[in-house]
Design a protein around this motif. Structure first.
Motif, short mmCIF file in Angstrom:
data_model
loop_
_atom_site.label_atom_id
_atom_site.label_comp_id
_atom_site.label_asym_id
_atom_site.label_seq_id
_atom_site.Cartn_x
_atom_site.Cartn_y
_atom_site.Cartn_z
N PRO A 1 0.82 -1.22 0.00
CA PRO A 1 0.00 0.00 0.00
C PRO A 1 0.85 1.27 0.00
O PRO A 1 1.67 1.50 0.90
N PHE A 2 0.63 2.10 -1.05
CA PHE A 2 1.29 3.39 -1.26
C PHE A 2 2.81 3.27 -1.37
O PHE A 2 3.50 4.27 -1.34
N ARG A 3 3.32 2.06 -1.51
CA ARG A 3 4.76 1.87 -1.73
C ARG A 3 5.04 1.19 -3.06
O ARG A 3 6.19 1.02 -3.42
N MET A 4 3.99 0.84 -3.74
CA MET A 4 4.16 0.12 -5.01
C MET A 4 3.12 0.62 -5.99
O MET A 4 1.93 0.71 -5.69
N LYS A 5 3.58 0.92 -7.18
CA LYS A 5 2.71 1.33 -8.27
C LYS A 5 2.59 0.17 -9.25
O LYS A 5 3.58 -0.33 -9.78
N ILE A 6 1.36 -0.26 -9.47
CA ILE A 6 1.12 -1.42 -10.33
C ILE A 6 0.86 -0.92 -11.75
O ILE A 6 -0.07 -0.15 -11.98
N GLY A 7 1.68 -1.38 -12.68
CA GLY A 7 1.59 -0.86 -14.05
C GLY A 7 1.13 -1.86 -15.08
O GLY A 7 1.27 -1.62 -16.28
N ASP A 8 0.58 -3.02 -14.64
CA ASP A 8 0.13 -3.98 -15.65
C ASP A 8 -1.14 -3.46 -16.32
O ASP A 8 -1.84 -2.58 -15.81
#
Length: 614
Positions: free
Chosen positions: A246-253
């Motif tokens: 949470p709020f530490r990873m940006k999911i780009g799929d």
């Protein structure tokens, strides 16, 4: 071209049994393969549809649960905001500054009420009311925060401006040192429902409520998970393989991006680990979340992989069965044919008494009996075959002798023309020249007649010399004889027919087979004669070339061409072909009307190869 030849050679079989087995196998396997492929793809497609529907159903169920959780929390917050005991806070404004004890009692009463709600609803972290007049916390379940300004203004500004329920997005809270989510709603006055006396803010314990629901992976196997993303693509809950997401990873799929942009669907795509997954996604409008349910393709398509293994096993067993049947059927057909082949080999070695007939009633049995009958007939024919071969040999020998006699007679006539008629013309020329000199000394006009007679005699001598050379050419022996003979032929032909003749060759052509020299010379001579007499060319060309042991001689003219059956001397053509056959050469004559004629003779100088090997 070489690839086609290699492919053709690959499908050449040494036995009819192998050929029949191969083609029976192909005929048996083609429909089987087509049916198996159709069944396999139909089943795979049905299984994929079932898998897609199951994952989409899981997504819809989870989204429905999430919406139900939101609805329940909205009802909870509305219930608290509509409580009359909460609205009693408006009395604080009517109490004077000197009566702090009454204010404290009102706040304490409201705080206890909020704490009872907090105990009743496990999903809440904290409940507090912000004064719209001071923008500070008037009442809170955490007493220490009363009188402070909320850490984030959006806690109350959204509800204050819209004057209705406001759902804050999940965000990081420094006071809780964790992610949280809050609902805010205006609290209206009991006396005047248009007056806002406070903003009720309820902060939720996501670990005990929302995240607990999202972490429930029932029905998603060993690799499935559900998660939500913000409109910026940030993960809003813990992931199966990233607890601190949470709020530490940006999911780009692609699935997460499409969901955050408002799309709904299902796709195969790499996930945040780079693993290929099947992801069903959708959009939740009121929170502006993208929702994704995914499962690894390895696990999702495990039933399809199992089906593929079974299909391969069934296919292999079927192939084995088809091979056995094809071989047995092929042998039942090929064995009688092999018996016929064996009999033909024995008969070919001269044993005409061997019988190949069988008692079979089918077509092959009938063929074997007809074969025996044919052998009986052959016995009577074979007796006359030797006589026929002897007659053919004698005829070829006679033709060769006739050709040699013709060559000998041409040489004799050529020698007679050169030695007798040529010498007599030379004597006449000298005598006429002497007569001319006497007449010129006497200044008589008959001297001019004598000069013309001398010129005609010299022309006759030249024509006799050309004819004698054509009938009896002086052919030089040795490997350079062909070039010398062609040069002489071109020169004599140009004088005889008054047509320009050329000899062209890129490099010196040597001929080691002296027996072929005369025949090549005569073929070229006959081709030039036919062209000069029938085609009326303006130019004749002889080309010589050599590639290893292959000598190619081409005679080409630019005349009007001719029809071989009408305009050409068929005897000369036959002699050219016969000469070519004697030296095992190939002769090709291509006349075209108004385009001239091309005569090509190809000869392989085997004598040269023998000399080089020696």
């Amino acid at each position: 071209m070489s690839q086609e030849k290699a492919l053709r050679n690959r499908f050449k079989f040494r036995s009819i049994a192998t050929r029949l087995s191969f083609w029976f196998f192909i005929i048996g396997m083609l429909p089987l393969i087509m049916v198996n492929i159709a069944i396999y793809f139909h089943m795979v497609n049905a299984m994929k549809v079932s898998i897609f529907n199951r994952l989409e159903a899981t997504r819809d169920i989870r989204v429905a649960e999430l919406n139900r959780w939101l609805d329940e929390r909205i009802v909870d917050v509305r219930t608290i905001a509509d409580d009359n005991d909460i609205r009693v806070l408006e009395r604080i404004r009517n109490v004077g500054k000197e009566d702090e004890r009454q204010k404290a009692a009102i706040v304490s009463e409201a705080r206890e009420l909020l704490r009872r709600y907090l105990q009743h609803y496990d999903d809440f972290y904290e409940i507090f009311i912000v004064s719209p007049f001071t923008n500070r916390i008037a009442v809170s379940t955490v007493k220490e925060r009363e009188g402070q300004r909320p850490v984030h203004d959006f806690h109350f500004e959204g509800a204050l401006k819209s004057r209705k329920l406001f759902i804050e997005d999940i965000h990081y809270s420094p006071t809780l040192n964790n992610v949280c989510m809050a609902f805010s709603i205006p609290v209206f006055s009991r006396k005047d429902s248009s007056v806002v006396i406070g903003i009720l803010v309820a902060r939720f314990n996501l670990e005990a409520s929302l995240y607990k629901r999202l972490s429930d992976r029932m029905g998603m196997g060993d690799t499935g998970e559900a998660f939500i993303v913000s409109k910026d693509g940030n993960a809003l809950n813990q992931l199966r393989w990233r607890k601190d997401a949470p709020f530490r990873m940006k999911i780009g799929d692609h699935a997460a991006l499409d969901a955050s942009l408002g799309s709904t669907g299902i796709m195969e795509t790499p996930d945040y680990r780079g693993e290929r997954v099947l992801a069903a996604y959708t959009y939740i409008p009121r929170t502006q979340w993208g929702f994704v349910v995914k499962q690894d393709l390895k696990e999702v398509y495990a039933p399809i992989n199992s089906l593929r293994k079974w299909m391969i096993a069934i296919f292999a067993a079927t192939v084995l069965g088809v091979i056995i049947v094809a071989v047995r059927v092929a042998k039942s057909i090929s064995n009688p044919i092999k018996a016929l082949h064996k009999g033909s080999e024995i008969l070919g070695r001269g044993n005409l008494d061997y019988k190949v007939g069988t008692d079979a009633k089918d077509e092959i049995g009938q063929l074997s009996r007809i074969f025996d009958q044919m052998i009986e007939n052959l016995k009577t024919v074979t007796a006359s075959r030797q006589d026929l071969n002897r007659e053919i040999h004698e005829r070829k020998h006679l033709e060769k002798m006739l050709l040699e006699i013709r060559e000998h007679e041409q040489r004799r006539i050529g020698h007679d023309l050169h030695d007798n008629l040529g010498q007599q013309l030379t004597a006449v020329s000298f005598m006429v020249q002497g007569l001319e000199n006497i007449l010129r000394k006497k200044m008589l006009p008959e001297a001019e007649d004598a000069a013309r007679i001398t010129h005609l005699v010299e022309m006759s001598k030249s024509q006799v010399r050309t004819l004698s050379t054509g009938l009896s050419p002086i052919v030089e022996k040795g490997e350079y004889g062909l070039m010398t003979a062609m040069v002489e032929l071109v020169s004599n032909s140009e004088r005889l027919f008054s047509i320009p003749c050329d000899l062209r060759c890129e490099k010196f052509v040597m001929l080691y087979d002296e027996s072929a020299l005369t025949h090549l010379y005569r073929i070229a001579q006959e081709a030039i004669t036919n062209a000069a007499r029938h085609s009326k060319p303006e130019h004749i060309e002889i080309r010589l070339s050599k590639d290893k042991y292959k000598i190619t001689m081409t005679i080409k003219d630019d005349g009007r061409g001719f029809l071989m059956t009408k305009q050409m001397n068929t005897m000369g053509l036959e002699i050219m072909k016969f000469r070519a056959s004697i030296i095992n050469a190939t002769l090709d004559i291509r006349p075209e009307i108004n385009k001239g004629t091309v005569v090509a003779c190809i000869f392989y100088d085997k004598r040269e190869s023998e000399i080089r090997i020696a």
